[in-house]
Each structure stands twice: as C-alpha cells, then as structure tokens.
Write a protein that holds these residues in place. Structure first.
Motif, mmCIF file in Angstrom:
data_model
loop_
_atom_site.group_PDB
_atom_site.id
_atom_site.type_symbol
_atom_site.label_atom_id
_atom_site.label_comp_id
_atom_site.label_asym_id
_atom_site.label_seq_id
_atom_site.Cartn_x
_atom_site.Cartn_y
_atom_site.Cartn_z
ATOM 1 N N PHE A 1 0.753 -1.067 0.056
ATOM 2 C CA PHE A 1 0.057 0.157 0.049
ATOM 3 C C PHE A 1 0.889 1.174 0.015
ATOM 4 C CE2 PHE A 1 -1.539 3.640 2.497
ATOM 5 C CZ PHE A 1 -2.519 3.945 1.737
ATOM 6 N N GLY A 2 0.278 2.192 -0.728
ATOM 7 C CA GLY A 2 1.323 3.629 -0.787
ATOM 8 C C GLY A 2 1.320 4.106 -1.867
ATOM 9 N N TYR A 3 1.878 5.507 -1.864
ATOM 10 C CA TYR A 3 2.138 6.276 -2.983
ATOM 11 C C TYR A 3 2.964 7.289 -2.586
ATOM 12 C CZ TYR A 3 -1.809 8.434 -0.644
ATOM 13 O OH TYR A 3 -2.746 9.015 0.527
ATOM 14 N N TRP A 4 3.515 8.357 -3.423
ATOM 15 C CA TRP A 4 4.306 9.385 -3.125
ATOM 16 C C TRP A 4 3.547 10.554 -2.652
ATOM 17 C CZ3 TRP A 4 9.634 9.240 -2.158
ATOM 18 C CH2 TRP A 4 10.155 10.499 -2.074
ATOM 19 N N VAL A 5 3.770 10.992 -1.513
ATOM 20 C CA VAL A 5 3.056 12.103 -0.924
ATOM 21 C C VAL A 5 4.112 13.333 -1.150
ATOM 22 C CG1 VAL A 5 2.007 13.448 1.069
ATOM 23 C CG2 VAL A 5 1.459 10.960 0.472
ATOM 24 N N PHE A 6 3.787 14.307 -1.677
ATOM 25 C CA PHE A 6 4.712 15.311 -2.131
ATOM 26 C C PHE A 6 5.018 16.075 -0.668
ATOM 27 C CE2 PHE A 6 3.526 14.391 -6.351
ATOM 28 C CZ PHE A 6 4.815 14.427 -7.245
ATOM 29 N N ARG B 1 7.119 5.142 -4.797
ATOM 30 C CA ARG B 1 6.512 5.548 -6.007
ATOM 31 C C ARG B 1 5.781 4.284 -6.677
ATOM 32 N NH1 ARG B 1 10.922 8.434 -5.452
ATOM 33 N NH2 ARG B 1 10.499 10.726 -5.761
ATOM 34 N N VAL B 2 4.681 4.276 -7.114
ATOM 35 C CA VAL B 2 3.692 3.381 -7.511
ATOM 36 C C VAL B 2 4.256 2.687 -8.584
ATOM 37 C CG1 VAL B 2 1.332 2.394 -7.798
ATOM 38 C CG2 VAL B 2 1.731 4.361 -6.127
ATOM 39 N N ASN B 3 4.478 1.178 -8.487
ATOM 40 C CA ASN B 3 4.593 0.640 -9.642
ATOM 41 C C ASN B 3 3.816 -0.925 -9.784
ATOM 42 O OD1 ASN B 3 5.604 -0.693 -12.001
ATOM 43 N ND2 ASN B 3 7.541 -1.553 -11.286
ATOM 44 N N ARG B 4 2.397 -0.846 -9.607
ATOM 45 C CA ARG B 4 1.538 -1.705 -9.405
ATOM 46 C C ARG B 4 0.239 -1.266 -10.081
ATOM 47 N NH1 ARG B 4 0.615 0.714 -4.328
ATOM 48 N NH2 ARG B 4 2.692 0.850 -3.518
ATOM 49 N N ASP B 5 -0.806 -1.979 -10.312
ATOM 50 C CA ASP B 5 -1.918 -1.764 -11.011
ATOM 51 C C ASP B 5 -2.743 -0.674 -10.266
ATOM 52 O OD1 ASP B 5 -1.155 -3.064 -13.181
ATOM 53 O OD2 ASP B 5 -2.079 -4.901 -12.550
ATOM 54 N N GLU B 6 -2.850 -0.752 -8.731
ATOM 55 C CA GLU B 6 -3.695 -0.191 -8.059
ATOM 56 C C GLU B 6 -2.751 0.305 -6.628
ATOM 57 O OE1 GLU B 6 -7.960 -1.078 -7.701
ATOM 58 O OE2 GLU B 6 -7.425 -2.985 -8.824
ATOM 59 N N LEU B 7 -3.379 1.388 -5.943
ATOM 60 C CA LEU B 7 -2.589 1.997 -4.763
ATOM 61 C C LEU B 7 -2.285 1.035 -3.840
ATOM 62 C CD1 LEU B 7 -4.020 5.743 -4.709
ATOM 63 C CD2 LEU B 7 -1.925 4.562 -5.968
ATOM 64 N N VAL B 8 -3.306 -0.032 -3.574
ATOM 65 C CA VAL B 8 -3.148 -1.071 -2.736
ATOM 66 C C VAL B 8 -3.475 -2.374 -3.449
ATOM 67 C CG1 VAL B 8 -5.671 -1.033 -1.798
ATOM 68 C CG2 VAL B 8 -3.823 -2.264 -0.404
ATOM 69 N N GLU B 9 -2.533 -3.440 -3.113
ATOM 70 C CA GLU B 9 -2.835 -4.694 -3.602
ATOM 71 C C GLU B 9 -2.502 -5.926 -2.662
ATOM 72 O OE1 GLU B 9 -2.079 -4.095 -8.511
ATOM 73 O OE2 GLU B 9 -0.518 -5.401 -7.198
ATOM 74 N N PHE B 10 -3.044 -6.907 -2.818
ATOM 75 C CA PHE B 10 -2.930 -8.094 -1.776
ATOM 76 C C PHE B 10 -2.679 -9.259 -2.621
ATOM 77 C CE2 PHE B 10 -5.425 -5.024 0.641
ATOM 78 C CZ PHE B 10 -4.696 -5.136 1.926
ATOM 79 N N GLN B 11 -1.702 -9.863 -2.413
ATOM 80 C CA GLN B 11 -1.412 -11.117 -3.383
ATOM 81 C C GLN B 11 -1.607 -12.443 -2.170
ATOM 82 O OE1 GLN B 11 1.832 -11.943 -6.000
ATOM 83 N NE2 GLN B 11 1.700 -14.142 -5.548
ATOM 84 N N VAL B 12 -2.633 -13.247 -2.289
ATOM 85 C CA VAL B 12 -2.777 -14.351 -1.458
ATOM 86 C C VAL B 12 -2.259 -15.505 -2.164
ATOM 87 C CG1 VAL B 12 -4.740 -15.609 -0.137
ATOM 88 C CG2 VAL B 12 -4.960 -13.208 -0.653
#
Length: 388
Positions: free
Chosen positions: A172-177, A269-280
């Motif tokens: 989870f996360g993203y760059w907060v300026f 910085r986001v390198n995934r399809d969505e701002l949060v992802e869970f792999q199970v």
C-alpha cells in the motif's frame, strides 16, 4: 410508504474523507436515491447536521448542496443536547475524536465513527464499554471490506478457491509530495506524532480488520517503522519536522498458520496496478486483489518457470492470470462507505446484525499500538484477544 427522518450530527465534514466519502458519496447519495428502503414500508431519510470549527466553510457546503442553512453548527455540545438528533458521526482528526464520542455517548446518541477511535487502547476500550453500558448502537468505519476487489477476494475464500491459505502479501502507498515544490496530497498533521499522525496509526487499524475478517485473527505482530522524509512543508508553505512515521513494514502471524506481510508507505512511487494490492497464495491457487480488480491463477493453470538469469525472460507473467468477473447483476458495486452506512442505519432501526462496533475499532487501535511498540523494541509481540 412511510418516510422517517433520521438526524445525523456529522462532525468533521470539512475534511477530505468526511466531505467526499461520508457526506457526498454516502449520506447525500442515499438522499439522491430517495432514502433508504428498510423493506418494512419505511424509508429512512437522512438529515445531516454539519459540525466543524469553521462556520464559513460549513455554510459553503450547505449552500453547495442545497441543505438547510440552519443545520450548521460550530457548537457540538448544543447539537448533542438536541433530543431530535439520533446519530453522532465523527470524522475529525484523531486527537479530537475520543472526547467528542464520550460526550455523544453520554448524550445517548448512537455512534458511528471513523478510525482510529482513540489515540490509545485504553481509551478505545473505554469507549466500547461506555457505549455498550449505555445500550446504544455503535459502529466503526471499516470501508476496505466493501471494496470490489476485496469482495471478489472474499468470494474466492468462501468458495474454497485457495485450498489452504499460506501467505498474504500487501503493498500500500504512494508518493506524498513534501509540500515545497508541489503541494502535499495529505494534511500536515499526518506527519506530526504529537497531533496523532503516522502511517501506523492510520493504516494498521485497516490491516487489522482486513486480515481478521478475511484470513483469521492476528496472533503476533513484528513491525519496523521509518520516517523516510524528515522535513515537510505545511499548508502555509512553512517547513516543519516530520515527527511521525511515514512508512511501516509489518509481518503478522495469523491463526491457522498463514503469514501476512504488509508494506505501508507515503514515500514510495507506485509500480503496481492499484494503490493497494494483496497477493494471496494457497495450495490450490493464488489471487491478486486491488481496490476494484482481482486476478487469479489456479494450480491447474500454473506455469513452471525456471530460474535462468543468463537469458531474458521469455514469459509475460501478468498475462498468465485470469480476471475475476464482477458477478453483481445490473446494480454493480456501490460505494463502500455508502454500503456500510446503509448497514449501520439498518442496524440502528431494524436491529439487524452488525459486527463492526467500537470493540472492533479497539482491535485496530491495539494493533497500531503494538506495531509501534514492536518497532521501538525490535521484537515480535503477541496480540492478545480483547474483551469488554
């Protein structure tokens, strides 16, 4: 059809979440659909009373959405003393929440609140005990359970898709300026521990209910926190020291033996399809779920990759996964905040079952408190079960 007005004191609606998700996309959206049909010949009509510190901002919201200008107040005590007010909702900054909820409980109002419910476990448990003793209904926002991606993930779990679940990995996360050369996307108090800020306090309560509801109770936690960006700039453009954690790396042992690892960061910085992802990952299959989408790979269709660093990858690994369909019929998925508001209102007026109460909120506060303690002490900690 009988229409019953339910008056809701909404404290903190000038903030981002209080305004966008709770006022506009939940309460006003329920009004736009004609109210909430309870199925017994009654339609609930929510009437929000806007509460905050800035009267001009509240009046601007009331004018923008054609609300009665008399339903605006900067005096929460006066609103709580009004016997026609049914429900108190709190979306204030965390540091102000506990005292306000105490007052609302004492006034006999039903409670619905954002999280964390208090700045510490003792306070959160005390709120749960007070509300239970008062005989009022109480609920805590646990919105991520209602995200389309996680609803699809739960459908897979309920259908036995995974076999034995082995692990959960969350990003989870993203760059907060920082706020100097571009404005920050989050308020400055989020980065001051003295004001109740920090990503552990903000996000570990979410991870508690997601893991607990979908995969099992959290037995232990081991966390490492960091303040990667030590200086930021506030809403007035003034520099300040960031005293709260902006990133947290957690490992959670779950009942049943599964292990969850979740990284949370406002400095990534986001390198995934969505701002949060869970792999199970399970013995029979795996899934990757985000805010809206969910992809799966069953064991019968799992390729056999071979490690060879001497040649370029010849497989497009993402293309080997299958998208999970919505399967919701014509209505589709609704806004998660609105969905939980509707469930809480039905709980209040029909006494329908509702598990996301102040005790559930206290579990989130407990996990955040233990996560911070784990990081400070450099060790894994047990997560005791909570009871009133």
């Amino acid at each position: 059809m009988t229409r019953k007005t339910v008056r809701i004191a909404m404290n903190g609606v000038t903030g981002r979440m209080g305004y966008r998700q709770h006022l506009v996309r939940s309460i006003l959206a329920i009004r736009e659909q004609g109210g909430l049909d309870l199925g017994d010949g009654t339609t609930l009509w929510p009437e929000p009373i806007l509460i905050g510190r800035r009267e001009h901002a509240l009046r601007a919201l009331a004018d923008k959405h054609a609300l009665d200008p008399s339903l605006v107040s900067t005096d929460v005590d006066t609103v709580l003393a009004d016997p026609t007010v049914d429900i108190y909702f709190d979306a204030q900054v965390t540091a102000a929440r506990e005292d306000a909820i105490r007052k609302a409980i004492a006034a006999g109002k039903h409670i619905y609140t954002e999280k964390p419910t208090a700045t510490g476990l003792d306070g959160a448990l005390d709120l749960a005990r007070l509300a239970t003793a008062a005989g009022i209904k109480h609920g805590v926002v646990q919105d991520k359970l209602f995200l389309p991606g996680l609803l699809k993930l739960k459908r897979l779990i309920d259908g036995g898709f995974f076999g034995q679940i082995l692990s959960v990995r969350g990003e989870f996360g993203y760059w907060v300026f920082e706020g100097d050369w571009q404005s920050a996307q989050r308020p400055s108090w989020n980065y001051r521990a003295e004001d109740g800020g920090g990503i552990v306090v903000d996000m570990f309560p979410h991870w508690e209910y997601v893991l607990n509801e979908l995969f099992g109770r959290i037995r232990t936690v081991q966390a490492l926190t960091a303040t990667h960006i030590p200086q930021r700039w506030d809403e007035q453009g003034k520099p300040y020291d960031a005293t709260a954690d902006d990133s947290a790396y957690g490992i959670f042992e779950l009942e049943g033996g599964a292990v969850a690892q979740i990284n949370s960061s406002w400095a990534v910085r986001v390198n995934r399809d969505e701002l949060v992802e869970f792999q199970v990952d399970g013995t029979h299959g795996s899934a990757v779920a985000g805010l809206r989408n969910c992809r799966v790979q069953h064991r019968s269709a799992t390729p056999k990759p071979v490690w060879n660093p001497d040649i370029p990858a010849t497989e497009a690994f993402r293309d080997q996964w299958q998208e999970v369909p919505d399967n919701t019929g014509d209505e589709g998925f609704t806004n998660g905040f609105k969905a939980q508001w509707e469930l809480f209102l039905r709980h209040v007026y029909l006494d329908e079952p509702y598990t996301w109460d102040l005790l559930a909120g206290a579990r989130g506060v407990q996990l955040a408190e233990l996560g911070l303690k784990s990081s400070a002490e450099g060790r894994r900690l047990d997560v005791p079960e909570l009871n009133l």
